[in-house]
Design an enzyme around this catalytic site. Structure first.
Site, PDB file in Angstrom:
ATOM      1  N   GLY A 129      -9.837  -4.804   0.303  1.00  0.00           N
ATOM      2  CA  GLY A 129      -9.247  -4.539   1.614  1.00  0.00           C
ATOM      3  C   GLY A 129      -9.717  -3.215   2.178  1.00  0.00           C
ATOM      4  N   GLY A 180      -5.452  -5.377   5.948  1.00  0.00           N
ATOM      5  CA  GLY A 180      -6.751  -4.752   5.701  1.00  0.00           C
ATOM      6  C   GLY A 180      -7.887  -5.309   6.522  1.00  0.00           C
ATOM      7  N   THR A 183      -1.996   1.782   6.225  1.00  0.00           N
ATOM      8  CA  THR A 183      -1.331   0.661   5.567  1.00  0.00           C
ATOM      9  C   THR A 183      -1.252  -0.488   6.552  1.00  0.00           C
ATOM     10  OG1 THR A 183       0.841  -0.129   4.839  1.00  0.00           O
ATOM     11  CG2 THR A 183       0.827   1.918   6.085  1.00  0.00           C
ATOM     12  N   GLY A 184      -1.299  -1.710   6.038  1.00  0.00           N
ATOM     13  CA  GLY A 184      -1.234  -2.864   6.929  1.00  0.00           C
ATOM     14  C   GLY A 184      -2.256  -3.904   6.546  1.00  0.00           C
ATOM     15  N   ARG A 215     -11.440  -9.825  -3.713  1.00  0.00           N
ATOM     16  CA  ARG A 215     -11.235  -9.365  -2.329  1.00  0.00           C
ATOM     17  C   ARG A 215     -11.015  -7.843  -2.310  1.00  0.00           C
ATOM     18  NH1 ARG A 215      -6.682  -6.675   0.408  1.00  0.00           N
ATOM     19  NH2 ARG A 215      -6.807  -7.199   2.613  1.00  0.00           N
ATOM     20  N   THR A 225       0.839  -1.216   0.000  1.00  0.00           N
ATOM     21  CA  THR A 225       0.000   0.000   0.000  1.00  0.00           C
ATOM     22  C   THR A 225       0.864   1.251   0.000  1.00  0.00           C
ATOM     23  OG1 THR A 225      -1.783  -1.100   1.208  1.00  0.00           O
ATOM     24  CG2 THR A 225      -1.854   1.271   1.176  1.00  0.00           C
TER      25      THR A 225
HETATM   26  N1  GLY Z   1      -3.920  -2.531   3.410  1.00  0.00           N
HETATM   27  C1  GLY Z   1      -3.981  -3.130   2.146  1.00  0.00           C
HETATM   28  C2  GLY Z   1      -4.882  -4.263   2.051  1.00  0.00           C
HETATM   29  O1  GLY Z   1      -5.069  -4.990   3.019  1.00  0.00           O
HETATM   30  O2  GLY Z   1      -5.448  -4.460   1.002  1.00  0.00           O
END
Ligand code: GLY
Length: 311
Positions: free
Chosen positions: A197, A221, A218-219, A195, A167
């Site tokens: 996020g 999701g 960020t991280g 999917r 991200t």
């Molecule tokens: N933070 C990015 C995701 O999980 O898609």
């Protein structure tokens, strides 16, 4: 008002060999955005310019070089939010767009809806002058190799360290007080097709409110969504803003940005058992960031105009 800019290239276990590329990517993103803001340009233009640099850089998980989904395809999400109107433009599951942030901006500016996905979003892109690309053109050699290995060993091998998610994001404030936040991602490695996020979801991966501040997350999701992390961080900024506006409250504004970032990431681990990070600007442009992963790539423009980066 003094302009401000902060960017990130993802919170994860960034391997030593990628540190230099992540640092230089954040520096180039700051340069792209700051060349606009420092000349009196608009925060929306600056944030788009910064995110495009990060999307085009294969060291980051967004645009070209995104992680591949289970089918071996790039599937991107992005959002940009306007802190003045609380309007947003968001896209998800794009497979044929080089710079998803450009489509997110087109939605913000030209669409009655806030979010479009998949084929409908790609049709909207064409209608607004954003050409589609060959999906193969979004796949980097490194990601193809990682995906092939993942198919064999189910993410267990050392090669997968730091490769679960990525991200990129940016928050910008311009001289007129306009505040925008944006986030873009290829999502998680080997995700199920379809999917979505946290990144493109308003309040989860991104939020901006000129009365309080702007945030990009960020991280992991699926954890970030549980605590609506970007909005949570903005709410923390808002509490401090209310406090500072009260007659006795001037002192409580000090370090607000840093504390809000830290508290939101703390809540992510405490309540959702997830790891990640975020960047933010408070309503005055003070930067803050925090992460619970081993590393996060980030950069901001200091008060003296120098670029500060870290990984
Ligand atoms: N933070 C990015 C995701 O999980 O898609």
């Amino acid at each position: 008002m003094k302009p401000a800019l902060i960017v990130h290239g993802g919170a994860r276990d960034i391997p030593d060999e990628a540190v230099e590329a992540c640092t230089s990517g954040c520096q180039r993103a700051l340069a792209a955005g700051w060349s606009i803001l420092s000349k009196g340009g608009q925060a929306l233009d600056a944030i788009e310019a910064a995110i495009v640099v990060l999307e085009d850089d294969p060291v980051f998980d967004a645009g070209y070089g995104s992680h591949l989904n289970l089918d071996g395809r790039v599937e991107c999400d992005a959002i940009v939010m306007d802190g003045r109107t609380l309007g947003a433009g968001a896209v998800s599951a794009l497979q044929r767009v080089k710079n998803p942030i450009r489509v997110a901006r087109a939605i913000l500016e030209n669409c009655p809806h806030m979010m479009l996905v998949g084929e409908g979003a790609e049709r909207f892109a064409i209608q607004h002058g954003i050409p589609l690309c060959d999906p193969e053109g979004l796949i980097s050699q490194a990601e193809r190799a990682a995906w092939l290995k993942c198919r064999k060993d189910k993410h267990a091998a050392a090669h997968h360290r730091g490769h679960e998610q990525g991200t990129v994001g940016a928050v910008a404030l311009d001289k007129d007080g306009n505040l925008f936040a944006a986030t873009s991602t290829g999502g998680t490695c080997c995700k199920l097709p379809g999917r979505v996020g946290d990144s493109p979801l308003i309040g989860c991966g991104c939020y901006a409110d000129s009365e309080a501040g702007g945030v990009s997350c960020t991280g992991y999701g699926e954890a970030i969504m549980k605590i609506v992390m970007a909005k949570t961080a903005v709410d923390l900024l808002r509490q401090s803003a209310i406090c500072a506006d009260s007659p006795a409250g001037a002192s409580c504004e000090a370090s607000t940005a840093k504390v809000a970032a830290r508290e939101a990431v703390h809540l992510l681990s405490k309540r959702a058992h997830g790891t990640g990070g975020l960047i933010l600007l408070d309503r005055h442009g003070n930067p803050g960031f925090a992460f619970s992963t081993p590393r996060m790539a980030y950069g901001y423009v200091a008060l003296d105009g120098n670029f500060v980066t870290g990984v």
